[in-house]
Motif scaffolding. Sequence first.
Motif, PDB file in Angstrom:
ATOM      1  N   LEU A   1     -17.809  26.589  -5.653  1.00 47.59           N
ATOM      2  CA  LEU A   1     -17.702  28.039  -5.830  1.00 47.59           C
ATOM      3  C   LEU A   1     -18.832  28.583  -6.696  1.00 47.59           C
ATOM      4  N   VAL A   2     -19.331  29.770  -6.332  1.00 49.77           N
ATOM      5  CA  VAL A   2     -20.329  30.482  -7.130  1.00 49.77           C
ATOM      6  C   VAL A   2     -19.927  31.954  -7.204  1.00 49.77           C
ATOM      7  N   HIS A   3     -20.024  32.549  -8.387  1.00 50.67           N
ATOM      8  CA  HIS A   3     -19.685  33.975  -8.521  1.00 50.67           C
ATOM      9  C   HIS A   3     -20.415  34.555  -9.730  1.00 50.67           C
ATOM     10  N   GLY A   4     -20.665  35.841  -9.691  1.00 46.11           N
ATOM     11  CA  GLY A   4     -21.214  36.552 -10.826  1.00 46.11           C
ATOM     12  C   GLY A   4     -20.103  37.192 -11.636  1.00 46.11           C
ATOM     13  N   THR A   5     -20.151  37.008 -12.955  1.00 40.70           N
ATOM     14  CA  THR A   5     -19.089  37.538 -13.815  1.00 40.70           C
ATOM     15  C   THR A   5     -19.010  39.062 -13.741  1.00 40.70           C
ATOM     16  N   ASN A   6     -20.158  39.715 -13.544  1.00 37.24           N
ATOM     17  CA  ASN A   6     -20.170  41.177 -13.522  1.00 37.24           C
ATOM     18  C   ASN A   6     -20.203  41.737 -12.102  1.00 37.24           C
ATOM     19  N   ASP A   7     -19.748  40.950 -11.130  1.00 41.36           N
ATOM     20  CA  ASP A   7     -19.707  41.406  -9.734  1.00 41.36           C
ATOM     21  C   ASP A   7     -18.784  42.622  -9.628  1.00 41.36           C
TER      22      ASP A   7
ATOM     23  N   PHE B   1      -8.782  31.096  -7.181  1.00 43.16           N
ATOM     24  CA  PHE B   1      -8.860  30.028  -6.193  1.00 43.16           C
ATOM     25  C   PHE B   1      -9.130  28.689  -6.869  1.00 43.16           C
ATOM     26  N   TYR B   2     -10.043  28.696  -7.828  1.00 43.67           N
ATOM     27  CA  TYR B   2     -10.363  27.469  -8.565  1.00 43.67           C
ATOM     28  C   TYR B   2      -9.127  26.929  -9.289  1.00 43.67           C
ATOM     29  N   LYS B   3      -8.385  27.809  -9.929  1.00 49.49           N
ATOM     30  CA  LYS B   3      -7.163  27.395 -10.638  1.00 49.49           C
ATOM     31  C   LYS B   3      -6.172  26.758  -9.674  1.00 49.49           C
ATOM     32  N   SER B   4      -6.040  27.351  -8.501  1.00 46.45           N
ATOM     33  CA  SER B   4      -5.106  26.810  -7.518  1.00 46.45           C
ATOM     34  C   SER B   4      -5.581  25.458  -6.991  1.00 46.45           C
ATOM     35  N   LEU B   5      -6.883  25.313  -6.798  1.00 48.68           N
ATOM     36  CA  LEU B   5      -7.424  24.021  -6.372  1.00 48.68           C
ATOM     37  C   LEU B   5      -7.105  22.941  -7.398  1.00 48.68           C
ATOM     38  N   LEU B   6      -7.303  23.261  -8.680  1.00 49.07           N
ATOM     39  CA  LEU B   6      -7.015  22.290  -9.734  1.00 49.07           C
ATOM     40  C   LEU B   6      -5.534  21.922  -9.741  1.00 49.07           C
ATOM     41  N   GLU B   7      -4.679  22.918  -9.579  1.00 48.15           N
ATOM     42  CA  GLU B   7      -3.236  22.672  -9.607  1.00 48.15           C
ATOM     43  C   GLU B   7      -2.794  21.754  -8.466  1.00 48.15           C
ATOM     44  N   HIS B   8      -3.550  21.782  -7.367  1.00 48.63           N
ATOM     45  CA  HIS B   8      -3.205  20.948  -6.211  1.00 48.63           C
ATOM     46  C   HIS B   8      -4.087  19.709  -6.119  1.00 48.63           C
ATOM     47  N   GLN B   9      -4.816  19.429  -7.191  1.00 43.07           N
ATOM     48  CA  GLN B   9      -5.634  18.215  -7.305  1.00 43.07           C
ATOM     49  C   GLN B   9      -6.685  18.116  -6.203  1.00 43.07           C
ATOM     50  N   VAL B  10      -7.241  19.268  -5.842  1.00 37.62           N
ATOM     51  CA  VAL B  10      -8.333  19.318  -4.870  1.00 37.62           C
ATOM     52  C   VAL B  10      -9.651  19.283  -5.643  1.00 37.62           C
TER      53      VAL B  10
END
Length: 276
Positions: free
Chosen positions: A208-214, A225-234
Amino acid sequence: MAQGNVTEQLLLWPDGTPGAKGSTDLDRPALSVFLPEEEKAVGTGVVIFPGGGYAHLAMDHEGRQVAEWLNDLGIAAFIVKYRLGSRYNHPNQLNDAQRAIRMVRSRAGEWGIEADRIGILGFSAGGHLASTAGTHFTDGRIDADRPVEQVGSRPDFMILIYPVITMKTDYTHQGSRNNLLGTDPSDELVEQLSNEIQVTQRTPPTFLVHGTNDKGVPVQNSLKFYKSLLEHQVPAEMHLFEDGPHGFGLAPDDPELSQWPLLCELWMESRGLLSD
């Protein structure tokens, strides 16, 4: 960077597009094939979904330029021209995305790639479509008459660049939501296409890539999405840039943002995707 050349342009649905509302170019989703030089090829393929709010497609800086970068790494690239709103709503876009992945997988040998090394890359609304394909995939049907229907649509990895992820009103991109779901979608449809709550342990590894001030697509889309990936061990890797306005593509003229393709290259290399 080597100049990529379109090897083939193929209709996703050569026998007629399901749900087509006409016969114009807008009604005929297609796949543009960019193959690397044979001596560079590493056996990996990436299906690209340009952004554009589900209203148009940024086919140059989120399509052709990206295909050229991937070809330079030895990766075969496939740009999808998918159907757009408001002429077409869900599930037509997902049908096109799944069909594109299946087409690449069913013809992997012909294009010099491995059937289990096919990833997807999406920008903005194309990132939403990619994350939808990565969370709403289906297996192939062995008894299907056509090879394209015998293989599954699960991508082997995902690359999401300033993606729209959620359709919930707190952080969604309203234009993308309206074009994809219409102006008055049901709560059930909003839940179904809010991909941060559709992650499972079978969701593919993600970069994943994103700009904080987007200001176009809030960074919370990638964070959720990243948090959910971590929670599901992806397996997941995320890079956030303090100054990353929406739509920067490969950002060749920005000394900081232009590092993300290198970071992505290193991530792919660490996953064995850049060696034949």
